[in-house]
Enzyme design. Structure first.
Site, PDB file in Angstrom:
ATOM      1  N   GLY A  45       0.783  -1.238   0.000  1.00  0.00           N
ATOM      2  CA  GLY A  45       0.000   0.000   0.000  1.00  0.00           C
ATOM      3  C   GLY A  45       0.810   1.282   0.000  1.00  0.00           C
ATOM      4  O   GLY A  45       0.369   2.305  -0.506  1.00  0.00           O
ATOM      5  N   GLU A  99       3.457   4.472   5.776  1.00  0.00           N
ATOM      6  CA  GLU A  99       2.189   3.744   5.638  1.00  0.00           C
ATOM      7  C   GLU A  99       1.223   4.505   4.728  1.00  0.00           C
ATOM      8  O   GLU A  99       1.289   5.727   4.637  1.00  0.00           O
ATOM      9  CB  GLU A  99       1.531   3.620   7.018  1.00  0.00           C
ATOM     10  CG  GLU A  99       1.805   2.322   7.739  1.00  0.00           C
ATOM     11  CD  GLU A  99       1.069   1.143   7.103  1.00  0.00           C
ATOM     12  OE1 GLU A  99       0.879   1.111   5.876  1.00  0.00           O
ATOM     13  OE2 GLU A  99       0.677   0.239   7.851  1.00  0.00           O
ATOM     14  N   ASP A 100       0.318   3.778   4.109  1.00  0.00           N
ATOM     15  CA  ASP A 100      -0.745   4.453   3.358  1.00  0.00           C
ATOM     16  C   ASP A 100      -1.873   4.854   4.304  1.00  0.00           C
ATOM     17  O   ASP A 100      -2.469   5.910   4.161  1.00  0.00           O
ATOM     18  CB  ASP A 100      -1.271   3.575   2.206  1.00  0.00           C
ATOM     19  CG  ASP A 100      -1.628   2.159   2.636  1.00  0.00           C
ATOM     20  OD1 ASP A 100      -1.358   1.780   3.802  1.00  0.00           O
ATOM     21  OD2 ASP A 100      -2.182   1.425   1.803  1.00  0.00           O
ATOM     22  N   ASP A 103      -5.514   2.428  10.378  1.00  0.00           N
ATOM     23  CA  ASP A 103      -6.938   2.149  10.535  1.00  0.00           C
ATOM     24  C   ASP A 103      -7.138   1.650  11.979  1.00  0.00           C
ATOM     25  O   ASP A 103      -7.202   2.458  12.904  1.00  0.00           O
ATOM     26  CB  ASP A 103      -7.319   1.121   9.458  1.00  0.00           C
ATOM     27  CG  ASP A 103      -8.810   0.933   9.274  1.00  0.00           C
ATOM     28  OD1 ASP A 103      -9.487   0.637  10.273  1.00  0.00           O
ATOM     29  OD2 ASP A 103      -9.315   1.051   8.152  1.00  0.00           O
ATOM     30  N   LYS A 131      -7.423   7.091   9.971  1.00  0.00           N
ATOM     31  CA  LYS A 131      -8.865   6.886  10.156  1.00  0.00           C
ATOM     32  C   LYS A 131      -9.097   6.635  11.651  1.00  0.00           C
ATOM     33  O   LYS A 131      -9.288   5.502  12.090  1.00  0.00           O
ATOM     34  CB  LYS A 131      -9.284   5.647   9.338  1.00  0.00           C
ATOM     35  CG  LYS A 131     -10.715   5.648   8.846  1.00  0.00           C
ATOM     36  CD  LYS A 131     -11.135   4.269   8.389  1.00  0.00           C
ATOM     37  CE  LYS A 131     -10.801   3.932   6.971  1.00  0.00           C
ATOM     38  NZ  LYS A 131     -11.351   2.607   6.566  1.00  0.00           N
ATOM     39  N   PHE A 152     -14.487   2.790   3.769  1.00  0.00           N
ATOM     40  CA  PHE A 152     -13.444   2.001   3.126  1.00  0.00           C
ATOM     41  C   PHE A 152     -12.974   2.730   1.877  1.00  0.00           C
ATOM     42  O   PHE A 152     -13.749   3.002   0.969  1.00  0.00           O
ATOM     43  CB  PHE A 152     -13.933   0.594   2.779  1.00  0.00           C
ATOM     44  CG  PHE A 152     -12.781  -0.333   2.509  1.00  0.00           C
ATOM     45  CD1 PHE A 152     -12.100  -0.942   3.560  1.00  0.00           C
ATOM     46  CD2 PHE A 152     -12.345  -0.553   1.211  1.00  0.00           C
ATOM     47  CE1 PHE A 152     -11.003  -1.763   3.316  1.00  0.00           C
ATOM     48  CE2 PHE A 152     -11.246  -1.372   0.963  1.00  0.00           C
ATOM     49  CZ  PHE A 152     -10.588  -1.981   2.013  1.00  0.00           C
ATOM     50  N   VAL A 153     -11.677   3.051   1.868  1.00  0.00           N
ATOM     51  CA  VAL A 153     -11.136   3.854   0.769  1.00  0.00           C
ATOM     52  C   VAL A 153     -10.186   3.041  -0.102  1.00  0.00           C
ATOM     53  O   VAL A 153      -9.586   2.059   0.351  1.00  0.00           O
ATOM     54  CB  VAL A 153     -10.429   5.128   1.301  1.00  0.00           C
ATOM     55  CG1 VAL A 153     -11.442   6.116   1.835  1.00  0.00           C
ATOM     56  CG2 VAL A 153      -9.382   4.791   2.362  1.00  0.00           C
ATOM     57  N   ASP A 159      -6.036  -0.791  -1.609  1.00  0.00           N
ATOM     58  CA  ASP A 159      -6.717  -1.769  -2.461  1.00  0.00           C
ATOM     59  C   ASP A 159      -8.009  -2.281  -1.839  1.00  0.00           C
ATOM     60  O   ASP A 159      -8.255  -2.136  -0.640  1.00  0.00           O
ATOM     61  CB  ASP A 159      -5.804  -2.992  -2.668  1.00  0.00           C
ATOM     62  CG  ASP A 159      -5.658  -3.815  -1.383  1.00  0.00           C
ATOM     63  OD1 ASP A 159      -5.244  -3.242  -0.353  1.00  0.00           O
ATOM     64  OD2 ASP A 159      -5.996  -5.019  -1.404  1.00  0.00           O
TER      65      ASP A 159
END
Ligand SMILES: O=P(O)(O)OC[C@H]1O[C@H](OP(=O)(O)OP(=O)(O)O)[C@H](O)[C@@H]1O
Ligand SMILES: [Mg+2]
Length: 179
Positions: A45, A99-100, A103, A131, A152-153, A159
């Site tokens: 990611g 990190e992307d 969560d 998030k 959810f993105v 992905d």
């Protein structure tokens, strides 16, 4: 816009500008403390974000990657699996994890723990997205690009079942795609 995207949350222009801003801040902070960071990207990611961010860090940094997985579809499976470990030694290094998204925080917590066990001098985190509503672990990113709502993105590395990582923006995945 991709047909499976309900809404664009962060445009490619906003990401571009944010990477300039974050790169400048990271350069200033590490220069001030006299440290050269080892950037560690979490595959897969972080790849688009890492490649954009690193071009804006003006120091002789080194980079490496780890591959850990925790998601099956849109569900966190709770434990993480290491598919690729670091190629470089983490001992005594100032690591900046890239990190992307943060969560639940489970991935970050585990990876931070692993790097501390390998003798890293310091582990800081830069994440494109945060998030916070979904957080179950007591962990924060030191540098955050954008704080987003609990949806959810996909895109810019993120992905759904390995798809959509190449979208040049971050968007909300239409519910009908996964419900
Ligand atoms: O805070 P958490 O709830 O742990 O979720 C965040 C992590 O989950 C995703 O990775 P994933 O395991 O799906 O691997 P990927 O990067 O290959 O998509 C994402 O890239 C983060 O690494
Ligand atoms: Mg994923």
């Amino acid at each position: 816009m991709h047909k499976d995207v309900a809404e664009v949350l962060v445009s490619r222009e906003e990401i571009h500008e944010k990477c300039i801003e974050l790169g400048k801040k990271i350069t200033e902070d590490y220069t001030a403390k006299g440290e050269i960071p080892l950037l560690v990207g979490l595959l897969s990611g972080s790849v688009p974000f890492m490649s954009e961010l690193m071009k804006n860090i003006e120091m002789d940094i080194c980079i490496d990657f780890m591959d850990v997985s925790s998601y099956d579809g849109t569900t966190s499976v709770g434990s993480i699996r290491i598919d690729k470990d670091l190629s470089t030694s983490a001992a005594d290094r100032s690591i900046l994890l890239v990190e992307d998204i943060v969560d639940t925080g489970k991935t970050l917590l585990e990876v931070k723990r692993m790097l501390a066990n390998k003798g890293a001098k310091e582990v800081k985190v830069v994440s494109l997205l945060d998030k916070p509503e979904r957080r179950t672990e007591d962990v924060v990113a030191d540098y955050v690009g954008f704080t987003i709502k609990n949806e959810f993105v996909i895109g810019y590395g993120l992905d759904y079942n390995q798809k959509y990582r190449n979208l040049p923006y971050v968007g909300v995945l239409k519910r009908e795609v996964y419900e």
